[in-house]
Design an enzyme around this catalytic site. Structure first.
Site, PDB file in Angstrom:
ATOM      1  N   GLU A  34       0.863  -1.195   0.000  1.00  0.00           N
ATOM      2  CA  GLU A  34       0.000   0.000   0.000  1.00  0.00           C
ATOM      3  C   GLU A  34       0.891   1.234   0.000  1.00  0.00           C
ATOM      4  N   LEU A  39      -3.527   2.718   6.106  1.00  0.00           N
ATOM      5  CA  LEU A  39      -4.280   1.616   5.499  1.00  0.00           C
ATOM      6  C   LEU A  39      -5.760   2.019   5.365  1.00  0.00           C
ATOM      7  N   SER A 146     -10.210   2.816  -7.147  1.00  0.00           N
ATOM      8  CA  SER A 146     -10.654   3.756  -8.177  1.00  0.00           C
ATOM      9  C   SER A 146     -10.187   5.163  -7.847  1.00  0.00           C
ATOM     10  N   VAL A 238     -22.591  21.085 -17.453  1.00  0.00           N
ATOM     11  CA  VAL A 238     -21.663  22.189 -17.229  1.00  0.00           C
ATOM     12  C   VAL A 238     -20.743  22.252 -18.438  1.00  0.00           C
ATOM     13  N   MET A 320     -19.358   0.368  -7.432  1.00  0.00           N
ATOM     14  CA  MET A 320     -18.166   0.818  -6.701  1.00  0.00           C
ATOM     15  C   MET A 320     -18.561   1.068  -5.257  1.00  0.00           C
ATOM     16  N   LEU A 321     -18.671  -0.015  -4.508  1.00  0.00           N
ATOM     17  CA  LEU A 321     -19.103   0.069  -3.117  1.00  0.00           C
ATOM     18  C   LEU A 321     -18.132  -0.706  -2.242  1.00  0.00           C
ATOM     19  N   HIS A 323     -18.638  -2.443   0.467  1.00  0.00           N
ATOM     20  CA  HIS A 323     -19.056  -3.784   0.897  1.00  0.00           C
ATOM     21  C   HIS A 323     -18.987  -4.796  -0.239  1.00  0.00           C
ATOM     22  N   HIS A 446     -42.567  -3.149  18.368  1.00  0.00           N
ATOM     23  CA  HIS A 446     -43.333  -1.903  18.299  1.00  0.00           C
ATOM     24  C   HIS A 446     -42.870  -0.978  19.425  1.00  0.00           C
TER      25      HIS A 446
HETATM   26  P1  FAD Z   1      -9.795   1.545  -2.598  1.00  0.00           P
HETATM   27  O1  FAD Z   1     -10.506   1.775  -1.348  1.00  0.00           O
HETATM   28  O2  FAD Z   1      -9.777   2.638  -3.611  1.00  0.00           O
HETATM   29  O3  FAD Z   1      -8.306   1.168  -2.194  1.00  0.00           O
HETATM   30  C1  FAD Z   1      -7.300   0.944  -3.125  1.00  0.00           C
HETATM   31  C2  FAD Z   1      -5.968   1.210  -2.459  1.00  0.00           C
HETATM   32  O4  FAD Z   1      -4.946   0.771  -3.338  1.00  0.00           O
HETATM   33  C3  FAD Z   1      -5.677   2.683  -2.197  1.00  0.00           C
HETATM   34  O5  FAD Z   1      -5.374   2.885  -0.841  1.00  0.00           O
HETATM   35  C4  FAD Z   1      -4.471   3.006  -3.084  1.00  0.00           C
HETATM   36  O6  FAD Z   1      -3.551   3.897  -2.474  1.00  0.00           O
HETATM   37  C5  FAD Z   1      -3.843   1.644  -3.246  1.00  0.00           C
HETATM   38  N1  FAD Z   1      -3.060   1.483  -4.476  1.00  0.00           N
HETATM   39  C6  FAD Z   1      -3.457   1.727  -5.742  1.00  0.00           C
HETATM   40  N2  FAD Z   1      -2.480   1.389  -6.610  1.00  0.00           N
HETATM   41  C7  FAD Z   1      -1.451   0.943  -5.863  1.00  0.00           C
HETATM   42  C8  FAD Z   1      -0.182   0.424  -6.195  1.00  0.00           C
HETATM   43  N3  FAD Z   1       0.219   0.268  -7.454  1.00  0.00           N
HETATM   44  N4  FAD Z   1       0.631   0.069  -5.179  1.00  0.00           N
HETATM   45  C9  FAD Z   1       0.250   0.195  -3.872  1.00  0.00           C
HETATM   46  N5  FAD Z   1      -0.960   0.645  -3.522  1.00  0.00           N
HETATM   47  C10 FAD Z   1      -1.816   1.003  -4.503  1.00  0.00           C
HETATM   48  N6  FAD Z   1     -18.804   3.026  -0.587  1.00  0.00           N
HETATM   49  C11 FAD Z   1     -19.723   2.496   0.247  1.00  0.00           C
HETATM   50  O7  FAD Z   1     -19.995   1.287   0.170  1.00  0.00           O
HETATM   51  N7  FAD Z   1     -20.350   3.263   1.194  1.00  0.00           N
HETATM   52  C12 FAD Z   1     -20.090   4.583   1.321  1.00  0.00           C
HETATM   53  O8  FAD Z   1     -20.667   5.240   2.185  1.00  0.00           O
HETATM   54  C13 FAD Z   1     -19.142   5.179   0.451  1.00  0.00           C
HETATM   55  N8  FAD Z   1     -18.847   6.480   0.550  1.00  0.00           N
HETATM   56  C14 FAD Z   1     -17.922   7.027  -0.286  1.00  0.00           C
HETATM   57  C15 FAD Z   1     -17.674   8.391  -0.195  1.00  0.00           C
HETATM   58  C16 FAD Z   1     -16.756   8.984  -1.033  1.00  0.00           C
HETATM   59  C17 FAD Z   1     -16.491  10.459  -0.917  1.00  0.00           C
HETATM   60  C18 FAD Z   1     -16.055   8.184  -1.981  1.00  0.00           C
HETATM   61  C19 FAD Z   1     -15.016   8.804  -2.878  1.00  0.00           C
HETATM   62  C20 FAD Z   1     -16.296   6.832  -2.093  1.00  0.00           C
HETATM   63  C21 FAD Z   1     -17.246   6.240  -1.243  1.00  0.00           C
HETATM   64  N9  FAD Z   1     -17.560   4.880  -1.332  1.00  0.00           N
HETATM   65  C22 FAD Z   1     -18.509   4.348  -0.502  1.00  0.00           C
HETATM   66  C23 FAD Z   1     -16.903   3.995  -2.307  1.00  0.00           C
HETATM   67  C24 FAD Z   1     -15.788   3.185  -1.611  1.00  0.00           C
HETATM   68  O9  FAD Z   1     -14.866   4.070  -1.034  1.00  0.00           O
HETATM   69  C25 FAD Z   1     -15.103   2.275  -2.604  1.00  0.00           C
HETATM   70  O10 FAD Z   1     -16.058   1.472  -3.258  1.00  0.00           O
HETATM   71  C26 FAD Z   1     -14.100   1.371  -1.918  1.00  0.00           C
HETATM   72  O11 FAD Z   1     -13.129   2.116  -1.241  1.00  0.00           O
HETATM   73  C27 FAD Z   1     -13.416   0.449  -2.934  1.00  0.00           C
HETATM   74  O12 FAD Z   1     -12.518  -0.373  -2.261  1.00  0.00           O
HETATM   75  P2  FAD Z   1     -11.250  -0.992  -2.987  1.00  0.00           P
HETATM   76  O13 FAD Z   1     -10.578  -1.834  -1.960  1.00  0.00           O
HETATM   77  O14 FAD Z   1     -11.628  -1.610  -4.259  1.00  0.00           O
HETATM   78  O15 FAD Z   1     -10.316   0.254  -3.368  1.00  0.00           O
HETATM   79  P1  NAI Z   2     -22.313   8.582  -9.410  1.00  0.00           P
HETATM   80  O1  NAI Z   2     -22.118   7.671 -10.553  1.00  0.00           O
HETATM   81  O2  NAI Z   2     -23.081   8.152  -8.237  1.00  0.00           O
HETATM   82  O3  NAI Z   2     -23.007   9.928  -9.914  1.00  0.00           O
HETATM   83  C1  NAI Z   2     -22.480  10.718 -10.931  1.00  0.00           C
HETATM   84  C2  NAI Z   2     -23.586  11.579 -11.468  1.00  0.00           C
HETATM   85  O4  NAI Z   2     -23.019  12.548 -12.340  1.00  0.00           O
HETATM   86  C3  NAI Z   2     -24.609  10.803 -12.289  1.00  0.00           C
HETATM   87  O5  NAI Z   2     -25.882  11.146 -11.829  1.00  0.00           O
HETATM   88  C4  NAI Z   2     -24.352  11.253 -13.722  1.00  0.00           C
HETATM   89  O6  NAI Z   2     -25.515  11.241 -14.514  1.00  0.00           O
HETATM   90  C5  NAI Z   2     -23.847  12.658 -13.484  1.00  0.00           C
HETATM   91  N1  NAI Z   2     -23.004  13.200 -14.546  1.00  0.00           N
HETATM   92  C6  NAI Z   2     -22.063  12.559 -15.275  1.00  0.00           C
HETATM   93  N2  NAI Z   2     -21.474  13.426 -16.131  1.00  0.00           N
HETATM   94  C7  NAI Z   2     -22.031  14.640 -15.914  1.00  0.00           C
HETATM   95  C8  NAI Z   2     -21.847  15.938 -16.463  1.00  0.00           C
HETATM   96  N3  NAI Z   2     -20.935  16.151 -17.412  1.00  0.00           N
HETATM   97  N4  NAI Z   2     -22.606  16.947 -15.994  1.00  0.00           N
HETATM   98  C9  NAI Z   2     -23.537  16.742 -15.014  1.00  0.00           C
HETATM   99  N5  NAI Z   2     -23.763  15.525 -14.473  1.00  0.00           N
HETATM  100  C10 NAI Z   2     -23.012  14.500 -14.896  1.00  0.00           C
HETATM  101  O7  NAI Z   2     -20.824   9.033  -9.017  1.00  0.00           O
HETATM  102  P2  NAI Z   2     -20.285   9.818  -7.760  1.00  0.00           P
HETATM  103  O8  NAI Z   2     -21.370  10.513  -7.042  1.00  0.00           O
HETATM  104  O9  NAI Z   2     -19.129  10.591  -8.269  1.00  0.00           O
HETATM  105  O10 NAI Z   2     -19.750   8.640  -6.863  1.00  0.00           O
HETATM  106  C11 NAI Z   2     -18.735   7.749  -7.334  1.00  0.00           C
HETATM  107  C12 NAI Z   2     -18.896   6.389  -6.765  1.00  0.00           C
HETATM  108  O11 NAI Z   2     -18.628   6.384  -5.376  1.00  0.00           O
HETATM  109  C13 NAI Z   2     -20.293   5.858  -6.961  1.00  0.00           C
HETATM  110  O12 NAI Z   2     -20.215   4.834  -7.919  1.00  0.00           O
HETATM  111  C14 NAI Z   2     -20.701   5.298  -5.663  1.00  0.00           C
HETATM  112  O13 NAI Z   2     -20.950   3.933  -5.774  1.00  0.00           O
HETATM  113  C15 NAI Z   2     -19.529   5.522  -4.720  1.00  0.00           C
HETATM  114  N6  NAI Z   2     -20.048   6.174  -3.518  1.00  0.00           N
HETATM  115  C16 NAI Z   2     -20.913   5.478  -2.734  1.00  0.00           C
HETATM  116  C17 NAI Z   2     -21.475   6.068  -1.638  1.00  0.00           C
HETATM  117  C18 NAI Z   2     -22.437   5.296  -0.826  1.00  0.00           C
HETATM  118  O14 NAI Z   2     -22.531   4.097  -1.010  1.00  0.00           O
HETATM  119  N7  NAI Z   2     -23.166   5.928   0.076  1.00  0.00           N
HETATM  120  C19 NAI Z   2     -21.163   7.431  -1.243  1.00  0.00           C
HETATM  121  C20 NAI Z   2     -20.284   8.086  -2.176  1.00  0.00           C
HETATM  122  C21 NAI Z   2     -19.741   7.450  -3.247  1.00  0.00           C
END
Ligand code: FAD
Ligand code: NAI
Length: 467
Positions: A34, A39, A146, A238, A320-321, A323, A446
């Site tokens: 990492e 972590l 991602s 936009v 992209m979640l 869980h 309830h």
């Molecule tokens: P990541 O969590 O992206 O981890 C990948 C890791 O790999 C990173 O730490 C990176 O530094 C490391 N890495 C990459 N390339 C290399 C390399 N070559 N060598 C060494 N290390 C490397 N999902 C939910 O389910 N619930 C939520 O509430 C939620 N909220 C979110 C809010 C935000 C603002 C964002 C941006 C995302 C959210 N997500 C949520 C999405 C969630 O964060 C991702 O789906 C999840 O982290 C993916 O897990 P992953 O293990 O695949 O990758």
């Molecule tokens: P998203 O895919 O949820 O939403 C992106 C939105 O942007 C869509 O509604 C799309 O139609 C719109 N869009 C795309 N291009 C555009 C443009 N040019 N102008 C205006 N609108 C445009 O992606 P988001 O919100 O960036 O989240 C990324 C990922 O992170 C999601 O896939 C999500 O699964 C994960 N995530 C999950 C959370 C949770 O589970 N609670 C919280 C935050 C992120």
């Protein structure tokens, strides 16, 4: 210190760290590469955890508006954003250090640096402390996650034009926040700053927010967001963002063409999705195939086309979640240990942590109609739920979609306070292939909000009691 392991995991996000822990539990020697200085990946550092800490704190801040009607007089709350950001940082530190503890406990070696695949069985790490180290293992898991998707022509500086990462770090509440993208991030982080005092405008390309969400839920949610003073510019794109003095001018146009409009903003949040992150991973040279969207191609067993190289999480196809990534990590570790676990991609819940929350699992009405599947829908509003009425939190409803002939639950959609907790009853029933009648016949305590789930199940058969 040996350089040879049973398993090397690249990336310590939710997918990678759970894979490493499960593999170690099953007796494998594991190294996890990492490059971040903590972590937990995106989720713990700049995603799920910090966003939920700010959502929680800002929700309580906004909630004080309703205190007086409950007989609680506290005066107008004052915001100390620095302290709130510190609260968020504590959430990050507590969780990332927790993973470090679990790594030590499970004897997983954290190799700090950037990993590059050198072909089957070999990973070269450019170490954070300098120099390189070559690791060997019969199995390698790519869990590199991602990164933010960028909008061409709009440069994110993480100060005024921010991605989710910058939006979690703002030092001042923006007067006007323009959010580009009405998806999960836009609505969650838009909610944080809206509650703390920003005027929030969401510009969404499609005609509705949260694409893929059940249409009726999305419509109800839009109405609620408008009540919360969100401005929604739907079906709009936009076309440019320009600096103008201390602020920004955001040009938008109807997606189908038409007159342009310029919005003033102090901060613009670009959140139009995320893309698989594989930079520097050496996929090309190692011959690992990616799809047209840059995601690592895997088969049903999470294997890439190169022997002994596997991939999970945001870096591959699927929602992209966190869980989803976690489940894949565990399933893969168990398969590598010779077990035969199964992952059910049809039953992955999704939750939007706004107020009210939006939670769903399985098929939407639109998907069932498109697939020509006959179903019965049962719906129950929180206005008819005793607990919601007592708390005066009556926005939203529960909707259960069940197969017309067999009554098997095909989809559940909830908009309401604590929807993200309530959805798991439906997830469990669906995992067991259960019917709406199973939920209807289950005794629910309830007064709870969950009684609305039971009532919606009764409504599938046309016999709700409190409506
Ligand atoms: P990541 O969590 O992206 O981890 C990948 C890791 O790999 C990173 O730490 C990176 O530094 C490391 N890495 C990459 N390339 C290399 C390399 N070559 N060598 C060494 N290390 C490397 N999902 C939910 O389910 N619930 C939520 O509430 C939620 N909220 C979110 C809010 C935000 C603002 C964002 C941006 C995302 C959210 N997500 C949520 C999405 C969630 O964060 C991702 O789906 C999840 O982290 C993916 O897990 P992953 O293990 O695949 O990758
Ligand atoms: P998203 O895919 O949820 O939403 C992106 C939105 O942007 C869509 O509604 C799309 O139609 C719109 N869009 C795309 N291009 C555009 C443009 N040019 N102008 C205006 N609108 C445009 O992606 P988001 O919100 O960036 O989240 C990324 C990922 O992170 C999601 O896939 C999500 O699964 C994960 N995530 C999950 C959370 C949770 O589970 N609670 C919280 C935050 C992120």
């Amino acid at each position: 210190m040996s350089d040879t392991f049973d398993l090397i995991v690249i990336g310590a996000g939710p997918g990678g760290y759970e894979c490493a822990i499960r593999a170690s539990q099953l007796g494998m020697s594991v190294a996890c590469v990492e490059k971040r200085d903590a972590l937990g990946g995106t989720c713990l550092n700049v995603g799920c955890i910090p966003s939920k800490a700010l959502l929680h704190a800002s929700e309580l801040f906004a909630e004080t508006d309703h205190f007086e009607k409950m007989g609680i007089k506290v005066g107008k709350p004052k915001l100390d954003l620095g302290a709130m950001q510190n609260f968020k940082q504590q959430a990050i530190d507590g969780n990332t250090q927790g993973i470090e503890f679990l790594f030590k406990k499970n004897k997983i070696e954290w190799v700090k640096g950037t990993g590059t695949l050198k072909g089957a069985g070999e990973v070269e790490v450019a170490l954070t402390e300098g120099g390189t180290r070559t690791l060997k293992a019969s199995d390698i898991v790519l869990a590199t996650g991602s990164d933010v998707a960028h909008l061409p022509g709009i440069d994110v500086d993480e100060k005024q034009i921010v991605s989710s990462t910058g939006a979690l770090e703002l030092e001042k509440v923006p007067g006007k926040l323009v959010v580009v993208g009405g998806g999960v991030i836009g609505l969650e982080l838009g909610s944080v700053w809206n509650r703390l005092g920003s005027e929030v405008t969401v510009v969404e390309f499609l005609p509705a927010i949260l694409p893929g969400m059940d249409g009726e839920v999305a419509k109800t949610f839009q109405r609620i967001l408008k009540k919360q003073k969100f401005a929604l510019k739907l079906g709009s794109k936009v076309t440019g963002v320009e600096k103008s003095g201390k602020g920004l001018k955001v040009s938008i146009e109807p997606a189908k063409g038409g007159d342009a409009e310029v919005l003033d903003a102090d901060v613009v949040l670009v959140c139009i999705g995320r893309v698989a992150y594989t930079e520097g991973l050496g996929l090309d040279k190692a011959g690992v195939e990616v799809d047209e969207r840059g995601r690592i191609k895997v088969d049903a067993h999470l294997k890439t086309n190169v022997d002994g190289v596997h991939a999970i999480g945001d870096a591959i196809i699927g929602p992209m979640l966190a869980h989803k990534a976690m489940e894949e990590g565990v399933v893969l570790a168990e398969r590598l240990a010779g077990q035969s676990p199964h992952m059910n991609y049809d039953v992955i819940p999704g939750v939007v942590y706004t107020q009210p929350e939006v939670a769903s699992v399985g098929k939407t009405e639109e998907e069932l109609k498109e697939a020509g599947i006959e179903y019965r829908a049962g719906k129950f509003p929180f206005t008819a739920n005793g607990r919601a009425k007592a708390n005066q939190q009556t926005d939203g409803f529960v909707k259960i979609l069940a197969d017309k002939k067999t009554d098997k639950v095909l989809g559940v959609h909830i908009i309401g306070t604590q929807a993200g907790e309530m959805i798991h009853e439906a997830v469990t029933v669906m995992e067991f292939g259960g019917a709406a009648e199973d939920i209807a016949r289950t005794c629910h305590a309830h007064p709870t909000l969950s009684e609305a789930v039971k009532e919606a199940a009764l409504a599938v058969d046309g016999r709700p009691l409190h409506m």
